[in-house]
Design an enzyme around this catalytic site. Structure first.
Site, PDB file in Angstrom:
ATOM      1  CE  LYS A   1      -4.429   1.136   0.203  1.00  0.00           C
ATOM      2  NZ  LYS A   1      -5.395   0.618  -0.805  1.00  0.00           N
ATOM      3  CB  THR A  48      -3.160  -2.894  -0.590  1.00  0.00           C
ATOM      4  OG1 THR A  48      -4.370  -2.599  -1.288  1.00  0.00           O
ATOM      5  CG2 THR A  48      -2.266  -3.766  -1.449  1.00  0.00           C
ATOM      6  CG  ASP A  49      -9.046  -1.806   2.898  1.00  0.00           C
ATOM      7  OD1 ASP A  49      -9.079  -0.574   2.704  1.00  0.00           O
ATOM      8  OD2 ASP A  49      -9.781  -2.387   3.709  1.00  0.00           O
ATOM      9  CG  PHE A  76      33.052  23.278 -12.856  1.00  0.00           C
ATOM     10  CD1 PHE A  76      33.471  22.131 -12.194  1.00  0.00           C
ATOM     11  CD2 PHE A  76      32.538  23.147 -14.133  1.00  0.00           C
ATOM     12  CE1 PHE A  76      33.369  20.877 -12.776  1.00  0.00           C
ATOM     13  CE2 PHE A  76      32.428  21.902 -14.727  1.00  0.00           C
ATOM     14  CZ  PHE A  76      32.843  20.762 -14.049  1.00  0.00           C
ATOM     15  NE  ARG A 100      30.255  25.876  -9.740  1.00  0.00           N
ATOM     16  CZ  ARG A 100      30.030  24.660 -10.203  1.00  0.00           C
ATOM     17  NH1 ARG A 100      29.474  24.498 -11.395  1.00  0.00           N
ATOM     18  NH2 ARG A 100      30.348  23.586  -9.502  1.00  0.00           N
ATOM     19  CD  GLN A 142      31.338  16.019 -10.167  1.00  0.00           C
ATOM     20  OE1 GLN A 142      31.378  17.228  -9.883  1.00  0.00           O
ATOM     21  NE2 GLN A 142      31.192  15.588 -11.408  1.00  0.00           N
ATOM     22  CG  ASN A 151      25.297  22.197 -10.691  1.00  0.00           C
ATOM     23  OD1 ASN A 151      24.910  23.203 -10.135  1.00  0.00           O
ATOM     24  ND2 ASN A 151      26.523  22.088 -11.202  1.00  0.00           N
ATOM     25  CG  HIS A 155      23.042  24.492 -14.269  1.00  0.00           C
ATOM     26  ND1 HIS A 155      24.309  24.179 -13.840  1.00  0.00           N
ATOM     27  CD2 HIS A 155      22.574  23.386 -14.901  1.00  0.00           C
ATOM     28  CE1 HIS A 155      24.610  22.947 -14.205  1.00  0.00           C
ATOM     29  NE2 HIS A 155      23.571  22.445 -14.846  1.00  0.00           N
TER      30      HIS A 155
END
Length: 295
Positions: A17, A62-63, A161, A178, A221, A247, A249
């Site tokens: 569920k 599932t109930d 970078f 950056r 990284q 990332n 940007h």
């Protein structure tokens, strides 16, 4: 001529569920406490009968799984790790089940300040979702994974970078300054039993954000590794940390056509495409995790 039917077998299978929403209100005093959960139950084991012949004798509906979540919540849901373990241990005792997994997303709330003080029963939702995953096997083996999802972090400088591989399709310009932004999905496997769940989660979450802030980043990284390493340093009960860092940007907008300069003040926040940096940081010598426990 009619073709022979293909030879097939039933591979790994599971059912459960998904996303049972539970809001628990602790009314023990005038200052209420709320816990907001999204619970998913997944059961695996001898499923051949129902898949191959429709024999449902071993199927826990599932109930019933949903109702079990609500019934167990009546006895309290904190610590959330213990709530997940209680549920998983219960489901692992079902006759056809070999492995029960309970994954809980907890949505954080904090009190609204009204009249200069925290209101006793009014709240605002916090960013970042707490993740708990408990896996229990029929033989009693257990594993707990905790984590956080969609924890959005940004630093306006302290990130570079450059020095990257360039080929004929490379257009990105190297930069020594950056914006670095990400939406952290981090999960850590807890190897020690009897952990202080609340302290472990607070320590790991704090370690993630502090490492992001103080690491002068030469790549996302490198930042990922520093964040994972910080969690392991802060929490001795954690064996490994898995991180997924998109990332997010931010591109400097060219205002030259308007006769304006842009000394690193106006950016376009792009939602896609984005770089996706993922990795695992492991404690040397820590025991391996359950290969059937999907994080």
């Amino acid at each position: 001529m009619p073709q022979e039917p293909p030879q097939v077998t039933l591979g790994p299978a599971q059912y459960g569920k998904a996303e049972v929403r539970v809001l628990h209100v602790d009314r023990a005093g005038p200052r209420h406490e709320i816990t907001d959960l999204n619970v998913t139950v997944t059961l695996a084991g001898d499923m051949a009968g129902t898949y191959l012949t429709g024999d449902n004798a071993g199927v826990l509906t599932t109930d019933a799984q949903k109702n079990t979540v609500y019934a167990f919540a009546r006895s309290g849901v904190r610590p959330v790790e213990e709530f997940a373990l209680r549920l998983a241990r219960h489901f692992a005792q079902v006759g056809s089940v070999d492995r029960a997994r309970v994954r809980i997303e907890e949505y954080g709330w904090q009190r609204i300040h009204a009249g200069g003080s925290p209101h006793p029963h009014s709240f605002e939702r916090l960013a970042g979702t707490k993740i708990i995953s408990a896996c229990v096997h029929a033989d009693g083996r257990t594993e707990i994974v905790a984590g956080v999802d969609d924890l959005v972090l940004l630093k306006s400088t302290g990130s570079e970078f450059h020095g990257f591989l360039a080929d004929r399709y490379t257009t990105l310009e190297p930069t020594d300054d950056r914006i670095l932004a990400t939406a952290v999905a981090a999960h850590w496997r807890i190897s020690a039993g009897g952990a202080d769940w609340a302290a472990c989660f607070r320590g790991a979450r704090t370690a993630l954000t502090e490492a992001f802030a103080v690491t002068h980043s030469l790549s996302l990284q490198q930042t990922l590794y520093a964040m994972g390493e910080a969690v392991l340093a802060a929490c001795p009960e954690v064996a490994e940390v898995r991180l997924s860092l998109p990332n997010k940007h931010h591109f400097l907008v060219d205002l030259g056509s308007f006769g304006l300069d842009n000394p690193g003040e106006v950016f376009y926040a792009a939602d896609r495409p984005y770089g996706l940096i993922e990795g695992t940081v492991c404690r040397a010598g820590a025991p391996a995790g359950d290969p059937e426990h999907q994080w």
